[in-house]
Motif scaffolding. Structure first.
Motif, PDB file in Angstrom:
ATOM      1  N   GLU A   4       0.833  -1.208   0.000  1.00  7.69           N
ATOM      2  CA  GLU A   4       0.000   0.000   0.000  1.00  7.69           C
ATOM      3  C   GLU A   4       0.866   1.256   0.000  1.00  7.69           C
ATOM      4  OE1 GLU A   4      -3.562   0.090   2.267  1.00  7.69           O
ATOM      5  OE2 GLU A   4      -3.708   2.269   2.198  1.00  7.69           O
ATOM      6  N   TYR A  13      -5.559  -0.419  -1.255  1.00  2.87           N
ATOM      7  CA  TYR A  13      -4.648  -1.067  -2.185  1.00  2.87           C
ATOM      8  C   TYR A  13      -4.395  -2.499  -1.743  1.00  2.87           C
ATOM      9  CZ  TYR A  13      -3.939   3.566  -4.119  1.00  2.87           C
ATOM     10  OH  TYR A  13      -4.133   4.773  -4.728  1.00  2.87           O
ATOM     11  N   CYS A  26      -4.334  -4.993  -5.775  1.00  3.83           N
ATOM     12  CA  CYS A  26      -4.275  -4.141  -6.957  1.00  3.83           C
ATOM     13  C   CYS A  26      -2.982  -4.382  -7.725  1.00  3.83           C
ATOM     14  CB  CYS A  26      -4.329  -2.684  -6.527  1.00  3.83           C
ATOM     15  SG  CYS A  26      -2.927  -2.264  -5.492  1.00  3.83           S
TER      16      CYS A  26
END
Ligand code: AMP
Ligand code: MG
Length: 482
Positions: free
Chosen positions: A134, A261, A264
């Motif tokens: 992230e 995130y 992703c």
């Protein structure tokens, strides 16, 4: 030394139905991984203090700074299409809202700081891998100019987190314009209570869309404004090949920033069908589906707002319909202008859409890298230029010859000096993106070798995505070239 953070906790002044007050749970042996010093300065927080022992204790959740009011917010959401009426921050805590030096208000959130009343049996903790991912990807998105939550800091907890196996634990400090989600509206709509729903809408108007207040129907104006921002956001994802992976309604912020995130990734070789979440078996959140899913999520928001839009349901539904239509218009407009810029065109003409889509078809057929191909196209826009070029990493095969000829003819009709065309293309077609194999590699080094150097380097390379440097070529290559 005491922390001087300008907190002003407006969410905590909303009724108690909106959240549960919750202190973070201390961890055994916190250690800082990284402090985002430029972001700390924007927030008016002394980066030196943040990097100190006292700063580390706060960033790990072992101490709570003066003026903070930690709470977990409640929300609902559609997860892979199934509605869950009660979710909420299960592994995140809103420490407080910071008034930054630019006067803007930001949520300061700890992710992985222990269980909350919304943890539903989860441990409220985060493993190191997802925290590093992230940090890397959200900061890369910021550098790419895409609205996103940001990473202020990451710290290891000195405690294991148990998933399929024991993993090192970590805490991420996330910064967002707010963490209010489509799912937050769904929660209050689901309760069937109009007053809290109205309070939430008023709050979001005041905090994010104050111009809507002046409209004849401020809630309608709010809906339009959220839809416009999301349409622009999703267009910007499509244009860099970003795949969110879990576009559940609880992972869509009404402020228009990319959030959550998880699984992703940026695509390497172009494929409209690309999917990255291992649990997304049906490809619901595939690259090509992102605009339609965003619109579906926004329909959920619109549905939640129905009782506030108009007393007459028929009329309210008409307002919703016209608002949702705006998504397509704004998305198409942003996407068209965006691909025009990627191709180096100053003014986009009607038939340029085919020029662009034919390029994508070629990329897919040749299994070529989305990012490097667009970057190389920029190199070719001014062949005589001396700048650093990615030709050492990628070259168009002969299959592209007819298409490149079409593109050159089209450029010849677009009045713009070649060097200027190249500069504008290089300013929108990045050389460096957080490629999945690089992210995986730094996570592996951090966990297996306890080596954080590769993580720091990757974060630094990604702060300048649009300036190619051949000494960083290993960060630009596709995994196929390893
Ligand atoms: P996400 O898939 O990250 O959007 O999370 C979906 C929901 O599950 C949210 O309400 C999270 O707070 C919750 N959740 C995810 N991981 C955990 C965890 N380790 N402990 C408690 N709650 C969690
Ligand atoms: Mg989430």
């Amino acid at each position: 030394m005491t922390a001087i953070i300008q907190f002003d906790n407006s969410y905590g002044r909303l009724p108690e139905l909106f959240y549960a007050r919750q202190q973070p749970t201390s961890v055994a042996a916190p250690q800082l991984i990284r402090v985002n010093r430029p972001l700390a300065r924007v927030l008016g927080i002394d980066p030196g203090w943040l990097s100190s022992e006292a700063g580390c204790l706060m960033l790990a959740g072992n101490s709570v700074p003066d003026g903070a009011d930690p709470l977990a917010t409640v929300y609902a959401g559609h997860q892979f299409g199934s509605y869950n009426p009660k979710l909420g921050d299960g592994r995140a805590l809103l420490v407080g809202e910071v008034i930054a030096r630019n006067g803007e208000r930001y949520d300061l959130q700890l992710k992985g700081a222990g269980p909350t009343p919304y943890s539903r049996g989860g441990d409220g903790r985060a493993p190191l891998g997802p925290v590093l991912r992230e940090f890397i990807v959200s900061e890369a998105m910021y550098a790419l100019g895409i609205p996103t939550t940001r990473a202020l800091a990451a710290a290891t907890s000195g405690e294991p987190v148990f998933r399929e196996r024991a993993l090192p634990g970590a805490v991420l400090t996330r910064v967002a314009s707010s963490h209010i989600r489509v799912g937050t509206f769904q929660f209050f709509s689901g309760l069937g209570k109009i007053e809290p729903l109205r309070q939430l809408a008023e709050y979001v108007i005041d905090r994010h869309y104050p111009a809507s207040r002046a409209a004849g129907n401020p809630v309608q104006a709010l809906l339009h404004a959220v839809i416009r921002r999301q349409a622009q956001l999703i267009a910007s994802w499509q244009l860099v090949g970003f795949i969110h992976g879990v576009m559940n309604t609880d992972n869509m912020l009404v402020c228009g920033e990319t959030v959550d995130y998880g699984p992703c990734a940026f695509m390497d070789a172009f494929s409209a069908d690309a999917v990255f979440s291992s649990i997304d078996h049906g490809g619901r959140y595939a690259y090509k589906n992102q605009p339609a899913i965003a619109q579906w999520n926004l329909a959920c928001l619109a549905q939640s707002l129905l009782p506030l839009l108009h007393a007459d349901l028929e009329h309210a539904l008409e307002l919703v319909e016209s608002a949702l239509k705006e998504f397509e218009l704004v998305f198409q407009d942003a996407y068209t202008r965006g691909f025009g810029a990627k191709l180096g065109l100053e003014a986009v003409r009607h038939d340029d859409a085919t020029l662009f889509s034919d390029f994508l078809v070629l990329l897919n057929r040749e299994q070529d890298d989305f990012t490097l191909a667009f970057r190389r196209l920029g190199d070719l826009a001014a062949p005589e230029s001396q700048g650093k070029q990615v030709g050492e990493l990628f070259e168009f095969s002969s299959a592209y010859r007819p298409w490149l000829e079409r593109w050159r003819r089209r450029c010849a009709n677009d009045l713009r000096p070649a060097l200027e065309r190249q500069q504008t293309m290089h300013a929108v077609n990045p050389a460096f993106i957080p490629r999945n194999h690089l992210v995986e590699e730094v996570i592996r080094a951090a966990i297996a070798d306890k080596e954080l150097g590769p993580f720091h380097l990757l974060v630094e390379v990604l702060t300048n995505p649009f300036s190619y440097r051949s000494d960083y070529s290993s960060y630009a290559i596709t995994p196929r070239q390893d």
